[in-house]
Design an enzyme around this catalytic site. Structure first.
Site, PDB file in Angstrom:
ATOM      1  N   ARG A  79      49.561  12.401  51.244  1.00 19.48           N
ATOM      2  CA  ARG A  79      48.390  12.711  51.086  1.00 19.48           C
ATOM      3  C   ARG A  79      47.616  12.346  51.522  1.00 19.48           C
ATOM      4  NH1 ARG A  79      51.434  16.563  49.513  1.00 19.48           N
ATOM      5  NH2 ARG A  79      52.569  14.362  47.833  1.00 19.48           N
ATOM      6  N   THR A  80      47.047  10.657  50.948  1.00 17.05           N
ATOM      7  CA  THR A  80      45.933   9.958  50.455  1.00 17.05           C
ATOM      8  C   THR A  80      46.197   9.364  51.656  1.00 17.05           C
ATOM      9  OG1 THR A  80      45.753   9.980  47.800  1.00 17.05           O
ATOM     10  CG2 THR A  80      45.074   8.440  49.493  1.00 17.05           C
ATOM     11  N   LYS A 109      56.242 -11.481  53.022  1.00 17.67           N
ATOM     12  CA  LYS A 109      56.067 -13.088  53.149  1.00 17.67           C
ATOM     13  C   LYS A 109      55.333 -13.382  52.247  1.00 17.67           C
ATOM     14  CE  LYS A 109      56.499 -12.696  58.749  1.00 17.67           C
ATOM     15  NZ  LYS A 109      55.093 -13.109  59.391  1.00 17.67           N
ATOM     16  N   ARG A 130      46.271   1.211  47.498  1.00 15.44           N
ATOM     17  CA  ARG A 130      46.495   1.917  46.682  1.00 15.44           C
ATOM     18  C   ARG A 130      47.387   0.738  46.116  1.00 15.44           C
ATOM     19  NH1 ARG A 130      50.295   7.328  46.696  1.00 15.44           N
ATOM     20  NH2 ARG A 130      47.826   8.327  46.178  1.00 15.44           N
ATOM     21  N   HIS A 158      42.166   6.950  40.019  1.00 13.06           N
ATOM     22  CA  HIS A 158      42.203   7.934  41.605  1.00 13.06           C
ATOM     23  C   HIS A 158      40.758   8.688  41.752  1.00 13.06           C
ATOM     24  CE1 HIS A 158      44.487   9.091  44.947  1.00 13.06           C
ATOM     25  NE2 HIS A 158      45.159   9.379  44.034  1.00 13.06           N
TER      26      HIS A 158
HETATM   27  C1  NCD Z   1      48.680  11.315  42.378  1.00 17.33           C
HETATM   28  C2  NCD Z   1      48.975   9.878  42.635  1.00 17.33           C
HETATM   29  O1  NCD Z   1      49.411   9.098  43.687  1.00 17.33           O
HETATM   30  O2  NCD Z   1      48.383   9.560  41.449  1.00 17.33           O
HETATM   31  N1  NCD Z   1      49.362  11.725  44.160  1.00 17.33           N
HETATM   32  C3  NCD Z   1      48.238  11.854  45.086  1.00 17.33           C
HETATM   33  O3  NCD Z   1      47.238  10.665  44.903  1.00 17.33           O
HETATM   34  N2  NCD Z   1      47.691  13.509  45.771  1.00 17.33           N
HETATM   35  C4  NCD Z   1      49.759  12.223  41.448  1.00 17.33           C
HETATM   36  C5  NCD Z   1      51.739  11.680  41.869  1.00 17.33           C
HETATM   37  O4  NCD Z   1      51.756  10.412  42.448  1.00 17.33           O
HETATM   38  O5  NCD Z   1      51.504  12.095  40.516  1.00 17.33           O
END
Ligand code: NCD
Length: 331
Positions: A79-80, A109, A130, A158
């Site tokens: 999703r993100t 590398k 991320r 997040h």
């Molecule tokens: C979450 C995350 O990556 O922290 N997912 C997301 O970004 N929608 C929650 C999760 O991974 O459980």
């Protein structure tokens, strides 16, 4: 942008003007929810509503035409990453997607995060990151001269998810003040929980934290809650909170953060939200989840109108469109 390019349905010049005055967010990194207050939250939410209207009417706009976003993901994401890509593309921008695994980039590398970021900023106007380590987004931002947006730094924060979570609460229930929010599951490692909890402290809310003992909310976050003086209680039992909750925010047990997998096995099936449980809840309660779910919410619940998690997904795109436009605001 010339007037000939404007669609009659949507005044992009006016929108650009508003974005240019974007409550101090232009050119900023988005690293933590600590950067947000009620004022810039309501600014972002207003812009997100405009984005929704624009997408529903015409699908896309040219607001970020010519802008490039680098998406650098060292951890899995559906999703993100997709919503940042969709957000950029619906605003006419384009994306360098390093989201299918950094094993295909020079990270494999041995390139450092600092060098990867300093490379991507040669091509891109902003970087979404991320990474599994707390503080990684801050480190990247220290090296990058373009805005860095934190898409999750290990169990840290997040912030963009928390914005879409709060926006979803506001859109589903019409307000945030006065609500009872129960967070359920992995409150220790769930980064969305840390960020959403801190954002909620700008409002007059009651908080209920529901987890097994080993997954209780960390003290660092609990101290913010206590300092804010909101009504708060911890429990192991979801049945304790279901009757009074306005929002049930369910989370996945974060397997990847456990050093001892036997401990994960003990708690992985601790909660399952079912239709029977929801019979005890308010008619207007909303069930939310940042997703992915791995058994915490039974599939039967999806048919219940209170299940808001896929609407929450859609809101993520509008919020990220609003954020990208604000951060890249053209003064
Ligand atoms: C979450 C995350 O990556 O922290 N997912 C997301 O970004 N929608 C929650 C999760 O991974 O459980």
């Amino acid at each position: 942008m010339s007037n000939q390019e404007l669609t009659p349905l949507f005044n992009l010049d006016a929108m650009t003007q508003k974005v240019a005055n974007s409550n101090g967010l232009t050119g900023q990194d988005i690293l933590s929810v600590d950067q947000f207050d009620r004022d810039n939250l309501s600014f972002i939410f207003d812009r997100a509503r405009e984005m929704r209207e624009m997408v529903q009417r015409v699908g896309s706009a040219d607001l970020l035409k010519g802008y490039v976003l680098a998406c650098l993901f060292y951890e899995p994401s559906t999703r993100t990453s997709s919503s940042f890509i969709a957000a950029m593309e619906r605003l006419g921008g384009s994306v360098i997607p390093i989201t299918q695994g950094v094993q295909f980039s020079s990270v494999s590398k041995g390139e450092t995060l600092a060098d990867t970021v300093r490379t991507l900023e040669q091509y891109a106007d902003a970087i979404v990151l991320r990474h599994p380590e707390i503080g990684s987004a801050k480190l990247a931002a220290d090296y990058a001269s373009v805005p860095v947006l934190n898409a999750g730094d290990g169990p840290g924060e997040h912030p963009t998810q928390a914005l879409l979570d709060l926006f979803t609460i506001r859109e589903e229930l019409g307000r945030v003040d006065g609500l009872k929010v129960a967070m359920v599951g992995d409150l220790r490692y769930g980064r969305t929980v840390q960020s959403l909890t801190k954002l909620l402290l700008h409002f007059d809310v009651s908080l209920r934290f529901v987890s097994p003992e080993i997954l209780r909310l960390p003290l660092t976050t609990m101290n913010h809650v206590i300092d804010a003086g909101v009504d708060v209680r911890e429990t192991h039992d979801v049945a304790d909170v279901i009757k009074n909750a306005d929002v049930l925010y369910v989370t996945r047990v974060q397997k990847e953060r456990f050093s001892d997998l036997a401990q994960y096995e003990e708690v992985k099936n601790y909660y399952e939200i079912t239709t029977e449980l929801l019979e005890k809840a308010k008619d207007k309660m909303v069930v939310m989840h940042p997703l992915p779910r791995v058994g915490e919410i039974h599939y039967n619940v999806d048919k219940d109108p209170r299940a808001a998690y896929f609407r929450q997904v859609q809101n993520g795109m509008y919020i990220r469109m609003a954020l990208l436009a604000a951060v890249l605001g053209r003064a």
